[in-house]
Design a protein around this motif. Sequence first.
Motif, PDB file in Angstrom:
ATOM      1  N   ARG A  33     -14.295  13.651  -9.443  1.00 27.33           N
ATOM      2  CA  ARG A  33     -13.943  12.306  -8.992  1.00 27.33           C
ATOM      3  C   ARG A  33     -14.793  11.915  -7.788  1.00 27.33           C
ATOM      4  O   ARG A  33     -14.991  12.699  -6.868  1.00 27.33           O
TER       5      ARG A  33
ATOM      6  N   ARG B  48      -7.056   6.536  -8.183  1.00 27.96           N
ATOM      7  CA  ARG B  48      -6.503   7.182  -9.370  1.00 27.96           C
ATOM      8  C   ARG B  48      -5.704   6.193 -10.182  1.00 27.96           C
ATOM      9  O   ARG B  48      -4.791   5.580  -9.672  1.00 27.96           O
TER      10      ARG B  48
ATOM     11  N   PHE C  53     -16.252   8.773 -11.729  1.00 33.99           N
ATOM     12  CA  PHE C  53     -16.614  10.198 -11.720  1.00 33.99           C
ATOM     13  C   PHE C  53     -18.121  10.374 -11.628  1.00 33.99           C
ATOM     14  O   PHE C  53     -18.883   9.497 -12.026  1.00 33.99           O
TER      15      PHE C  53
END
Length: 696
Positions: free
Chosen positions: A69, A75, A88
Amino acid sequence: GGRVADAEVASVCPYCGVGCQISYKLRDGKIAWVEGRDGPANENRLCVKGRFGFDYVSSPERLSVPLIRKEGAPRGLNVDPANPWTHFRPASWEEALDAAADGLAALRDAHGGRAVAGFGSAKCSNEEAYLFQKLIRTGFGHNNVDHCTRLCHASSVAALMEGIGSGAVTATFNECLKSDVIVVIGANPTENHPVAATYFKQSVKNGAKLIVMDPRGMGLKRFATHMLQFRPGTDVAMLNAIMHAIVEEGLYDTQYLQAHTDGFEALKAHLADYAPEKMAEVCGIDAATLREVARLYGTAERAMIFWGMGVSQHTHGTDNARCLISLALMCGQSGRPGTGLHPLRGQNNVQGASDAGLIPMVLPDYAKVSLAEAREKFGALWGAEIDPQPGLTVVEIIDAIARGDIRGMYVMGENPAMSDPDAAHAREALAGLTHLVVQDIFLTETAMMADVVLPATAWPEKDGTVTNTNRQVQMGRKAVAAPGGAKPDWWITVEIARRLGLDWDYTHPREVFAEMARGMASLDNITWERLERDGAVTYPSLSPEDPGQAVVFSDRFPTVDGRARLVPATGVSPAESPDAEYPMVLTTGRQLEHWHTGAMTRRAGVLDALEPAPTASLHPFALRRMGIAAGDMVRVTTRRGAITLQARADEALQHDMVFIPFAYVEAAANILTNPQLDPDGKIPEFKYAAARVEKA
Ligand code: SF4
């Protein structure tokens, strides 16, 4: 005909628990088509998933490099699997494995082992399930490791362990060809276990009587002598009424009961309250039909009972299964050819992953962690101390994350952001983790929230064994190369274990299998070499030549005294009831074309073309009443949340029911479901929620 393959590899279908043996037909190193093999469960048969559902393997969305990440990337589920680079960055295996393990180790060192938990998966091989639970137990010192069996047959297994001392089926489904009565309850095998369904149909053709019991009508109905479309959530009332009639008419097997069971007198007394005439109103089946079915089952020579998630996924799932066990045993319908109890396992390796110990309260072969001798046995095998405290289950782990007790998760092949009940709560919990490591073949909804994503190989890209619903251990073989740098789950778990300080040196699944066989009596006489040669062995296998026992427990049950226990079931009502605000009953499940959370089948061209979009099925009468036409968009709301999807007319449903499959992320059924748990099996109530349906 006419097609020529360059090569052929024998393996097992990756989808359902039937465990059909298949041949991958290869051309230019790719799977060109799939054919059925003569395996013990399928005898050359295959369904649409097994035959056409393989192109997910070569989907352009397959993960092929480890991902980390990006600093500060939020998130959530807003990542495009085709373009993960917004959130990512690619990493080498070395860097990703270090990051994965360091993050988990840091939490362990700062907050204790209990700060980290694991979800394994029934999609992985026996060896991978075994290694995963061993890693959590020995690397973190506790038993907080579970998998999707919790959402599947946990309640059935709880009832079976309590009643007969074993959670596996007592007879293979193929035995139904010898039955004269077959009961299928809370299962929709023509869609979810299609090849098993062909055996039921074949048996009916040969003269067997089929009794189907389910709130939804279904494909098998056409073959049934009786279709009991009972009110959702009233299984115990209906089954107790049937047993009441059997007792009243003296159709039980006194000799069998005396020789093999305890508890019949108490059960008999308990059943007195459940006269069919009294229960008819509760379950919606008239007393005469209940009595007819009781007579049919009670006078059968050889009868088998099959059940699925319709029985297990309730807050009274264990009670439902207790009734089925009592029904079979009071009539002596176990231990002989053509008789038995068969909870149809859903996922291709849910039996094997459970046998391998991917369960928080038991070690491999269901050895209770609370028993000192079980801990000593596996402690010696693993060179580790095993925590005597049973671990947390799937939904309990999600709740512990939400409370902040668990801060890190290692997830192998599961997708709790889609599969867990009250998914909004589950997603919020997962998003709040300090460190989330996910290994999978796709960037699943859960992987989207991870700190480190490790690309795993798909089933046709690795070697490993699996165990189907019939207790058949079968060999899966590598047929094609993995995309890019994807690695087998077992390899990834070994690398993480090493970085956590465990001295693991497995170099191939056969070494893991050999260790399992040393600790697990169920694998006696079953070796990797034998599986390579024969493709399948049914456990228990009594000698190196014995193909295994299709029917078990003819003289004694694997309980302490060899006897079964009949346990009366009171059947609490569903955890919530319809009311003025939520007048309908929502039930969820699968459909023929899509598998579970859809990660594989929704990326399989043929299957996704057949069922491209989420639907809510309602009876045409209910649609008319609400002024909704089939094809209209509807909003379905429960006390947990709301989703919008297309209405579909389906006469199989009762007038106040709505059915939604859970494979679709754009309208995730589990946003709606109730996380309330069965007290024994700790399974949530996927099959019953009060809901409102309105035109969107
Ligand atoms: Fe695969 Fe199950 Fe279909 Fe057999 S019945 S081909 S195991 S999905």
